[in-house]
Design an enzyme around this catalytic site. Structure first.
Site, PDB file in Angstrom:
ATOM      1  N   GLU A  80     -59.560  27.634  12.697  1.00 16.56           N
ATOM      2  CA  GLU A  80     -58.598  26.997  13.604  1.00 16.56           C
ATOM      3  C   GLU A  80     -57.994  28.003  14.579  1.00 16.56           C
ATOM      4  OE1 GLU A  80     -55.498  24.719  11.698  1.00 16.56           O
ATOM      5  OE2 GLU A  80     -56.798  23.003  11.404  1.00 16.56           O
ATOM      6  N   HIS A 124     -78.666  31.372  -5.415  1.00 22.26           N
ATOM      7  CA  HIS A 124     -79.752  30.485  -5.826  1.00 22.26           C
ATOM      8  C   HIS A 124     -79.827  29.243  -4.941  1.00 22.26           C
ATOM      9  CE1 HIS A 124     -80.567  32.758  -9.592  1.00 22.26           C
ATOM     10  NE2 HIS A 124     -79.343  33.187  -9.301  1.00 22.26           N
ATOM     11  N   LYS A 157     -58.111  12.620  15.628  1.00 22.23           N
ATOM     12  CA  LYS A 157     -56.937  11.779  15.344  1.00 22.23           C
ATOM     13  C   LYS A 157     -56.802  10.701  16.418  1.00 22.23           C
ATOM     14  CE  LYS A 157     -54.204  15.447  13.213  1.00 22.23           C
ATOM     15  NZ  LYS A 157     -53.032  16.310  13.344  1.00 22.23           N
TER      16      LYS A 157
HETATM   17  O1  PA5 Z   1     -52.879  24.779  10.563  1.00 19.61           O
HETATM   18  C1  PA5 Z   1     -52.449  23.688  10.925  1.00 19.61           C
HETATM   19  O2  PA5 Z   1     -51.511  23.597  11.721  1.00 19.61           O
HETATM   20  C2  PA5 Z   1     -53.020  22.402  10.392  1.00 19.61           C
HETATM   21  O3  PA5 Z   1     -54.103  22.609   9.561  1.00 19.61           O
HETATM   22  C3  PA5 Z   1     -51.961  21.659   9.616  1.00 19.61           C
HETATM   23  O4  PA5 Z   1     -51.506  22.480   8.590  1.00 19.61           O
HETATM   24  C4  PA5 Z   1     -52.492  20.352   9.042  1.00 19.61           C
HETATM   25  O5  PA5 Z   1     -53.006  19.572  10.065  1.00 19.61           O
HETATM   26  C5  PA5 Z   1     -51.381  19.604   8.325  1.00 19.61           C
HETATM   27  O6  PA5 Z   1     -50.325  19.368   9.197  1.00 19.61           O
HETATM   28  P1  PA5 Z   1     -48.896  18.937   8.677  1.00 19.61           P
HETATM   29  O7  PA5 Z   1     -48.357  20.009   7.818  1.00 19.61           O
HETATM   30  O8  PA5 Z   1     -48.095  18.767   9.935  1.00 19.61           O
HETATM   31  O9  PA5 Z   1     -49.072  17.631   7.927  1.00 19.61           O
END
Ligand code: PA5
Length: 446
Positions: free
Chosen positions: A286, A307, A421
């Site tokens: 990310e 394996h 989303k």
């Molecule tokens: O790193 C990030 O920002 C995302 O992976 C969030 O942690 C994930 O989408 C969960 O979001 P939230 O904590 O707002 O529910």
């Protein structure tokens, strides 16, 4: 003084020491951007000095709230996804007995939900919790994420039916934004115990906030030692000197990327580290995968995956490099027995520890992969303990910030995560998405 070590000598067939050192200036500039807050995403740098600024009062509060659930419940369900899930999962799995799920435990067993929308998963979980004494830690920074919200709706209703609304409220901890989001509003209306996720700490950098600390403490692990380890690594990597492991890792992986090594495989030889790799994949995926750039973070659990993926790694396209996490000391000792009949022909390793065999498998694999054209870095940690995991977490977080800036991306946003989303909300006719719903239906009708 940190105890995590990095050895990058075995990348030198693919890049030269000069290639790596040519990135020193960029790495120093990246560190300066982090420290001075002058780079992109600078409103999300709260993790940088989080270990040294986390107060004992907060850790005490985390421990007290966690102890209450741990001592009163058989199961505690940690609900969250992405950064609100993977850090806690990684630390708990790394520190737990591999068969903890099947053995009696002193305190509550921690289960996870809200990290998927699997109908069967939620059904099975509810079936397990039926008639059981359980609590919930619901975690969402935004407070609006669909996956955890669905899981929480089911489990909250179930808990309230089982113990009544007032008692259920005592068994729910909510970890969310200080003021925004549906979860904050709900928690306040229902009177839950809450912890705040600091505004300036993004999800994937949040394991050392209550997001990770509360579930880890509920599972019975020492969050103070975890933070202490992170503090040691924060101190050890504060200066941009020659033995700064964070800068060495960030420079080496960027040099390899520039030399065409587009995939980094994080390798472990310890099944308990599986979710450390999952956490690392989110952190780097990310943070760096944007603007059509970024090393693809992959992982294998060896020797298991030798394996299955071993052939590809040894012999496939030469666009990969490996980073091996090696653990010096095991928690347990197991010596391979001798057998008089020796029908399995294993007496040649009788008397050796299982870990010695594993270490030889690890060394043999590394040598074979380097010979096969896979540049390899090695991260050595003394043992799998709270302190060492705290060090490792901070090491990877800081290296991620430095590496992202060397790559010239904003390591602290994740605009690409919104695309699915938007489509999902349009397909589900979420209010506010009318135009997107019409557009997606037209697209599907073509
Ligand atoms: O790193 C990030 O920002 C995302 O992976 C969030 O942690 C994930 O989408 C969960 O979001 P939230 O904590 O707002 O529910």
């Amino acid at each position: 003084m940190g105890t995590i070590k990095l050895n990058n000598a075995d990348v030198l067939g693919a890049v030269s020491a000069a290639d790596i050192e040519s990135l020193q200036h960029a790495a120093e500039a990246a560190v300066e951007k982090l420290e001075k807050g002058t780079g992109e995403g600078n409103d999300f740098l709260g993790w940088l000095h989080l270990p040294s600024t986390t107060s004992d009062a907060l850790l005490d509060e985390v421990e007290a709230a966690a102890a209450q659930l741990r001592n009163s419940c058989e199961y505690v369900v940690a609900i969250g996804i992405g950064g609100s899930y993977l850090g806690a999962k990684a630390v708990i799995e790394a520190l737990s007995d591999s068969f903890a799920a099947y053995k009696p435990s002193k305190g509550a067993k921690v289960l996870f939900a809200g990290q998927n929308i699997g109908e069967d998963y939620l059904y099975d979980l509810q079936e397990l919790l039926q008639g059981k004494n359980f609590g919930i830690v619901v975690i969402s920074k935004s407070g609006t994420t669909t996956e955890p919200a669905i899981a929480f709706r089911f489990l909250k209703e179930m808990l309230e039916k089982q113990v009544g609304k007032a008692e259920a409220a005592k068994r729910i901890i909510a970890i969310t934004d200080a003021s925004k989001g549906a979860l904050r509003k709900l928690a306040e209306e229902e009177g839950y115990k809450t912890f705040v996720i600091p505004d300036n700490v993004g999800g994937r950098f949040s394991v050392l906030t209550p997001v990770g600390l509360v579930p880890i403490a509920v599972a019975g692990f020492d969050v103070k030692a975890l933070v202490e380890g992170a503090r040691a690594m924060e101190a050890a990597t504060a200066n941009a000197d020659a033995d700064n492991v964070v800068m060495a890792y960030a420079k080496t992986r960027n040099a390899l990327y520039r030399a065409g090594k587009k995939i980094e495989i994080l390798v472990n030889f310890h099944p308990k580290l599986h979710y450390v790799s999952e956490w690392w994949k989110q952190l780097y995926g990310e943070s760096e995968g944007k603007d059509h750039k970024g090393i693809f973070p992959a992982s294998v659990d060896d020797t298991t995956d030798l394996h299955s993926m071993g052939q590809w790694i040894q012999d496939g396209e030469r666009t990969i490099f490996e980073t091996v996490i090696t653990v010096e000391k095991q928690a347990r000792t197991l010596v391979i027995p001798s057998d008089e009949a020796n029908l399995d022909c294993l007496n040649y390793i009788a008397g050796k520890r299982v870990d010695e065999v594993n270490k030889m498998a690890e060394l043999g694999t590394r040598l074979a992969h380097v010979d096969g054209g896979v540049p390899t870095m090695v991260i050595t940690m003394p043992e799998i303990s709270e302190k060492c995991l705290g060090e490792l977490i901070y090491f990877f977080e800081k290296a991620c910030g430095v590496s992202g800036y060397i790559l010239e991306v904003n390591p602290f946003n994740q605009p690409g995560v919104e695309a699915y989303k938007k489509n999902m909300f349009a397909l589900l006719n979420k209010p506010g998405y009318e135009a997107e719903s019409a557009a997606i239906q037209a697209k599907l009708a073509k």
